[in-house]
Design an enzyme around this catalytic site. Structure first.
Site, PDB file in Angstrom:
ATOM      1  CG  ASP A 243      -0.344  -0.083   2.535  1.00  0.00           C
ATOM      2  OD1 ASP A 243      -0.167   0.972   3.182  1.00  0.00           O
ATOM      3  OD2 ASP A 243      -0.018  -1.200   2.973  1.00  0.00           O
TER       4      ASP A 243
ATOM      5  CD  GLU B 168      -4.609   4.145  10.618  1.00  0.00           C
ATOM      6  OE1 GLU B 168      -3.654   3.996  11.416  1.00  0.00           O
ATOM      7  OE2 GLU B 168      -4.540   3.939   9.388  1.00  0.00           O
TER       8      GLU B 168
END
Length: 260
Positions: free
Chosen positions: A57, A144
């Site tokens: 990523d 998150e």
């Protein structure tokens, strides 16, 4: 030949005909990971290296990659940061998106959630900036805590977090035709009881133990196992991930979960 393989061949021929470089490796063909790690963890039990399908990523922190080299050395998929909150577009999104696509990397876009903006505004911002591209992976919602935000330190109750998550997922699913994947971390998952969400696939971060240790009983599709990986074709550290299934099941997962 499977429909996915036929699509890959036709895409390569079309690119060649218009003068664009052909894909480095056909989409869906699994290449073996030729990676290293600047700070490797000593794994016990099942290791990341035992999984067949690896990927990365990326975001603005990564300079332009040689995506062709990365693809040949085991980057089979890439999740690329597109947006954050309701007004931030990652400045490297277009570069990474186009490079991954040309190299035959299965690519998906992700959104970093901002708790001081409504899920409706954030979903519209993502849709505005991420074109519905046939063959792309389902979109990803990155959930998150962000301890570094200078403007938003809000941490809503778990029930509110899950409700906002469901709202965001519902809007994106209606637009892209695929249920988004949720990325999360051990502390966020536990604090907000994310396992209570139904009908979603998880991409889980766990850099010091197998996900089965950090997320007991949770099923996962992708596992982010390091943030200090080194990949041919890329400079500096990278996040590296694995797909939970076999090389054979990767082909069927792509066929089922790609955006049409």
């Amino acid at each position: 030949m499977s429909p996915l393989r036929i699509l890959a061949v036709l895409t390569a021929l079309a690119l060649a005909a218009c003068g664009t470089p052909q894909v480095s490796v056909p989409l869906g063909t699994v290449t073996s990971a030729n990676f290293s790690d600047r700070k490797p963890h000593e794994w016990t039990g099942r290791t990341p290296q035992s999984y067949a399908v690896h990927g990365i990523d990326v975001a603005r922190f990564q300079s332009p990659l040689n995506w062709g080299e990365a693809r040949r050395n085991g980057v089979n998929f890439a999740f690329i940061k597109a947006t954050e909150g309701g007004d931030l577009l990652d400045p490297m999104f277009a570069n990474h998106w186009q490079g991954a696509g040309r190299a035959g990397v299965a690519r998906g876009a992700y959104h970093f959630y901002y708790f001081c903006t409504t899920p409706q505004v954030q979903a519209r911002w993502f849709i505005q900036n991420v074109p519905k591209t046939p063959g792309m992976l389902p979109p990803v919602l990155d959930m998150e805590w962000n301890p570094f935000s200078p403007t938003c330190t809000l941490r809503p109750p778990a029930e509110t977090v899950r409700r906002h998550t469901q709202t965001f997922l519902r809007i994106l699913k209606a637009h892209y035709g695929q249920q988004p994947v949720i990325y999360t971390t051990p502390d966020f998952y536990e604090k907000n009881q994310m396992g209570r969400l139904r009908g979603v696939e998880f991409w889980l971060r766990s850099t010091a133990a197998h996900p089965s240790k950090k997320y007991p009983s949770e099923r996962w599709t992708f596992w982010q196992y390091t943030s200090t990986g080194r990949v041919p074709g890329a400079l500096g550290d990278l996040d590296i991930n694995v797909y939970s299934g076999s090389a054979a099941s990767w082909d069927s997962w792509l066929a089922r979960r790609q955006v049409r």
